[in-house]
Design an enzyme around this catalytic site. Structure first.
Site, PDB file in Angstrom:
ATOM      1  N   HIS A   1      -9.870   2.098   5.025  1.00 38.32           N
ATOM      2  CA  HIS A   1      -8.533   2.298   4.256  1.00 38.32           C
ATOM      3  C   HIS A   1      -7.392   1.214   4.665  1.00 38.32           C
ATOM      4  O   HIS A   1      -7.166   0.855   5.651  1.00 38.32           O
ATOM      5  CB  HIS A   1      -7.435   4.088   4.870  1.00 38.32           C
ATOM      6  CG  HIS A   1      -8.506   5.276   5.187  1.00 38.32           C
ATOM      7  ND1 HIS A   1      -8.024   6.414   5.642  1.00 38.32           N
ATOM      8  CD2 HIS A   1      -9.207   5.520   3.627  1.00 38.32           C
ATOM      9  CE1 HIS A   1      -9.100   7.239   4.566  1.00 38.32           C
ATOM     10  NE2 HIS A   1      -9.819   5.888   4.020  1.00 38.32           N
TER      11      HIS A   1
ATOM     12  N   ILE B   1      -1.933   8.642   1.525  1.00 35.97           N
ATOM     13  CA  ILE B   1      -0.673   9.866   2.276  1.00 35.97           C
ATOM     14  C   ILE B   1      -1.589   9.548   3.411  1.00 35.97           C
ATOM     15  O   ILE B   1      -3.567   9.560   3.879  1.00 35.97           O
ATOM     16  CB  ILE B   1      -1.352  10.761   1.314  1.00 35.97           C
ATOM     17  CG1 ILE B   1      -0.610  10.883   0.062  1.00 35.97           C
ATOM     18  CG2 ILE B   1      -1.135  12.345   1.947  1.00 35.97           C
ATOM     19  CD1 ILE B   1      -0.503  11.992  -0.899  1.00 35.97           C
TER      20      ILE B   1
ATOM     21  N   GLU C   1      -7.589  20.248   9.689  1.00 34.83           N
ATOM     22  CA  GLU C   1      -7.774  19.361   8.185  1.00 34.83           C
ATOM     23  C   GLU C   1      -8.692  19.978   7.071  1.00 34.83           C
ATOM     24  O   GLU C   1      -9.219  21.092   7.205  1.00 34.83           O
ATOM     25  CB  GLU C   1      -8.928  18.044   8.695  1.00 34.83           C
ATOM     26  CG  GLU C   1      -8.928  16.614   8.838  1.00 34.83           C
ATOM     27  CD  GLU C   1      -7.185  16.399   8.718  1.00 34.83           C
ATOM     28  OE1 GLU C   1      -6.828  16.169   6.458  1.00 34.83           O
ATOM     29  OE2 GLU C   1      -6.606  15.516   8.553  1.00 34.83           O
TER      30      GLU C   1
ATOM     31  N   ARG D   1      -1.373  11.903   7.421  1.00 39.58           N
ATOM     32  CA  ARG D   1      -0.800  12.713   8.719  1.00 39.58           C
ATOM     33  C   ARG D   1      -0.398  12.113   9.826  1.00 39.58           C
ATOM     34  O   ARG D   1      -0.621  10.679  10.338  1.00 39.58           O
ATOM     35  CB  ARG D   1      -1.973  13.486   8.735  1.00 39.58           C
ATOM     36  CG  ARG D   1      -2.754  12.950   9.838  1.00 39.58           C
ATOM     37  CD  ARG D   1      -3.792  14.087  10.584  1.00 39.58           C
ATOM     38  NE  ARG D   1      -4.637  13.844  11.978  1.00 39.58           N
ATOM     39  CZ  ARG D   1      -5.830  13.655  12.377  1.00 39.58           C
ATOM     40  NH1 ARG D   1      -6.677  14.220  11.344  1.00 39.58           N
ATOM     41  NH2 ARG D   1      -6.244  13.554  13.376  1.00 39.58           N
TER      42      ARG D   1
ATOM     43  N   GLU E   1      -0.255   1.432  -6.605  1.00 37.91           N
ATOM     44  CA  GLU E   1      -0.470   2.830  -6.493  1.00 37.91           C
ATOM     45  C   GLU E   1       0.899   3.185  -6.998  1.00 37.91           C
ATOM     46  O   GLU E   1       1.276   4.082  -8.121  1.00 37.91           O
ATOM     47  CB  GLU E   1      -0.093   3.455  -5.385  1.00 37.91           C
ATOM     48  CG  GLU E   1      -1.465   2.786  -4.450  1.00 37.91           C
ATOM     49  CD  GLU E   1      -2.024   2.141  -3.970  1.00 37.91           C
ATOM     50  OE1 GLU E   1      -0.978   1.233  -3.412  1.00 37.91           O
ATOM     51  OE2 GLU E   1      -2.793   2.468  -3.474  1.00 37.91           O
TER      52      GLU E   1
ATOM     53  N   ASN F   1       1.107  -0.940   0.283  1.00 38.85           N
ATOM     54  CA  ASN F   1      -0.245  -0.356   0.046  1.00 38.85           C
ATOM     55  C   ASN F   1       0.514   0.992   0.009  1.00 38.85           C
ATOM     56  O   ASN F   1       1.465   1.420   0.691  1.00 38.85           O
ATOM     57  CB  ASN F   1      -0.962   0.590   1.375  1.00 38.85           C
ATOM     58  CG  ASN F   1      -1.559   1.965   1.534  1.00 38.85           C
ATOM     59  OD1 ASN F   1      -2.287   1.643   0.250  1.00 38.85           O
ATOM     60  ND2 ASN F   1      -1.724   2.212   2.388  1.00 38.85           N
ATOM     61  N   VAL F   2       0.358   2.229  -0.747  1.00 40.63           N
ATOM     62  CA  VAL F   2       1.537   3.764  -0.335  1.00 40.63           C
ATOM     63  C   VAL F   2      -0.247   4.101  -0.642  1.00 40.63           C
ATOM     64  O   VAL F   2      -0.947   4.881  -1.568  1.00 40.63           O
ATOM     65  CB  VAL F   2       1.715   4.172  -2.088  1.00 40.63           C
ATOM     66  CG1 VAL F   2       3.016   5.106  -1.637  1.00 40.63           C
ATOM     67  CG2 VAL F   2       2.730   3.175  -1.868  1.00 40.63           C
TER      68      VAL F   2
END
Lengths: 74, 484
Positions: free
Chosen positions: B192, B173, B282, B175, B234, B170-171
């Protein structure tokens, strides 16, 4: 002088994580509160780090840390 | 600069892209002394005001961080996105949308492997006395964030239960909040990929190692930010969408990473442990709450010589986050709608990750746009995010808000809107009464067709199309020419 009182939960005993230097002199210190994990730099504006100037909306209650939910529970 | 598509395809790193941006007047270096707070934030926010043309900003004189470099706003404007896609500055958002939509599912991935000893990312290596604060010129992104955040990290991991499967790497984004010199928390949710992997590792008691890539190939952040199938790599996807090779190498802890990234932080999940995380400003423009999040221990850091720490300003829009993920949020919804309804001509889900979406559609029959809207709500992204939908005619450009407002002003009958109560909703929406649940709004601003009462007014049809687009560009060029 750098305070070790947390601006967010008002606990004392913050630890120093890092100091920034410029031409050999310390220009700021990064501290971390072991109670609520708030991290700050002592050069930040008072409204972000001084418990007297900081908005109460962003306070953390050090006496009731159980109220904060744990994510990713089985 | 006459060969922008080839130049874009030849980008293999953040440095390559910054050079292209600089050559095009789209990157500046901020060499005046600046305090980490509030200086960096102030400059990043000021740049965000120009969504069309803001440059990337490279800081090289941050007080207390001598010799360190920080980049913000790399994806912070449509002109920067245009250059990444091989198009000239001034390309319209609509054209950029079709550039991305046209690449969907069309291209082959090109993955090459670089030996670790030759990978630029491994030029410098730290395995002892690790201090993230000594490597990264961090700053508080929004003033009430709970700490110092890494906001633009691409986190790579292997499936802890199937570690040899390339596709299941998995790649994404996520936080990251720095929690002391060699630790950080990572915020995710169970749905996710990273959330699934953390829960699987903790359930089975197996290690979960990750590699946090900072300052990456600029295509990865654009194309890895929106979820794709769990078993689709990804890297392959980003390569296909960029029409360019991705150079991979191995991190010290055995994960495939980009060979040309600026910095890679290798870390291991502390099984079962949680630490207070947040708040963080956010993308809806509101702070998240304080929660207990999984914590990772840093085991090593690799970086290029004189690395550039790339970060993002995210908060109340317009911000770099919106330009970074907006088009690639819109394009999959468009592709999925077109499978059922070829009458859909464009989808704009730029606003707050699609909390408001605008869909252009040619009405097949009276009321048809509402049917399309309901289909949009059942797309993977629509299930949680598409809260407000505005349906406009096919001859209205959904990326031109002046045209959208015309449609709202003249096509909407206030008794012809739909509210769907108690639907699933993204928990982070600050308008939620109950986070995770809420109402959906569909505004049909398309034209009327019989058996609707059509009314007596006939619409003006101003000239449109390639000829008018070309004239518009010529006028702009004449205007710019008058200045030079």
């Amino acid at each position: 002088m750098t305070t070790t009182v947390c601006g967010r939960c008002k606990s004392s005993g913050a630890v120093t994580d890092h100091q920034g230097r410029q031409d050999g002199a310390v220009v700021w210190t990064i501290l971390r509160c072991p109670t609520c994990n708030f991290s700050w730099r002592d050069s930040e504006p008072a409204r972000a780090i001084d418990p007297a100037a900081r908005s109460a909306d962003f306070a953390v209650d050090a006496g009731d840390l159980q109220r904060y939910p744990k994510i990713l529970q089985q | 600069m006459n060969d922008l598509p080839n130049r874009a395809r030849s980008i293999s790193s953040l440095r390559d892209f910054l050079e292209l941006l600089e050559d095009s007047g789209q990157a500046i270096t901020w060499s005046d002394p600046v305090m980490p707070e509030p200086g960096v934030r102030n400059i990043a926010v000021a740049a965000s005001r120009d969504a069309n043309g803001a440059p990337a900003i490279v800081f090289d004189n941050i007080t207390g961080y001598p010799g360190k470099r920080l980049a913000v706003g790399v994806h912070g404007s449509w002109d920067n996105i245009a250059l990444l896609l091989g198009r000239p500055k001034g390309t319209t958002i609509r054209e950029l949308f079709f550039e991305i939509a046209g690449r969907w599912g069309d291209q082959e991935a090109q993955i090459s492997v670089v030996p670790e000893a030759q990978a630029p990312v491994h030029e410098c290596r730290i395995e002892q006395d690790i201090n993230l604060y000594d490597v990264l010129p961090v700053y508080r992104i929004n003033e009430y964030d709970g700490g110092f955040y890494i906001g633009k990290a691409s986190v790579a991991s292997r499936d802890p239960l199937d570690p040899d499967n390339f596709g299941k790497q998995n790649v994404g984004i996520y936080r990251l909040q720095i929690q002391g010199p060699d630790s950080f928390t990572l915020m995710t949710i169970p749905s996710h990929d990273m959330g699934r992997q953390i829960m699987a590792a903790e359930r089975e008691g197996v290690p979960l190692k990750i590699a946090v890539m900072l300052g990456n190939h600029p295509g990865l952040a654009v194309f890895a930010a929106t979820p794709i199938g769990y078993e689709e790599s990804e890297y392959s996807y980003a390569s296909a969408m960029m029409g360019a090779p991705m150079r991979l190498t191995k991190s010290g802890n055995g994960i495939d990473i980009l060979a040309d990234s600026e910095i890679v932080i290798e870390a291991e999940l502390q099984l079962g442990e949680r630490e207070l995380e947040g708040p963080f400003g956010e993308f809806p423009g509101s702070y998240s709450g304080v929660r207990k999040a999984p914590i990772f221990k840093v085991t090593a850091v690799s970086h290029r010589r004189d690395p550039i720490f790339e970060n993002i300003y995210i908060g109340r829009g317009w911000t770099e986050h919106d330009t970074l993920i907006g088009l690639h949020t819109s394009a999959p919804i468009y592709a999925q709608l077109r499978e059922s309804f070829p009458e859909v001509t464009a989808v704009n889900a730029l606003y707050q990750h699609g909390l408001t979406g605008i869909i252009s559609v040619k009405n097949r029959m009276a009321g048809f746009a509402k049917t399309v809207a309901l289909r949009a709500l059942s797309t993977p992204h629509g299930v949680m995010y598409l809260k407000n939908l505005i349906m406009v005619d096919a001859d209205v450009d959904p990326f031109d808000l002046n045209q959208v407002m015309w449609a709202l002003s003249t096509r909407t009958r206030a008794d012809d809107i739909i509210v769907l109560p108690n639907m699933p909703a993204v928990p982070i929406d600050p308008s939620a009464v109950i986070p995770g649940k809420g109402h959906r709004l569909i505004i049909d601003a398309t034209s009327y067709l019989p058996p609707d009462p059509v009314g007596e007014a006939h619409l003006v049809t101003p000239p449109t199309g390639d000829e008018i687009d070309a004239l518009s560009k010529r006028i702009r060029e004449m205007q710019l020419g008058a200045l030079s």
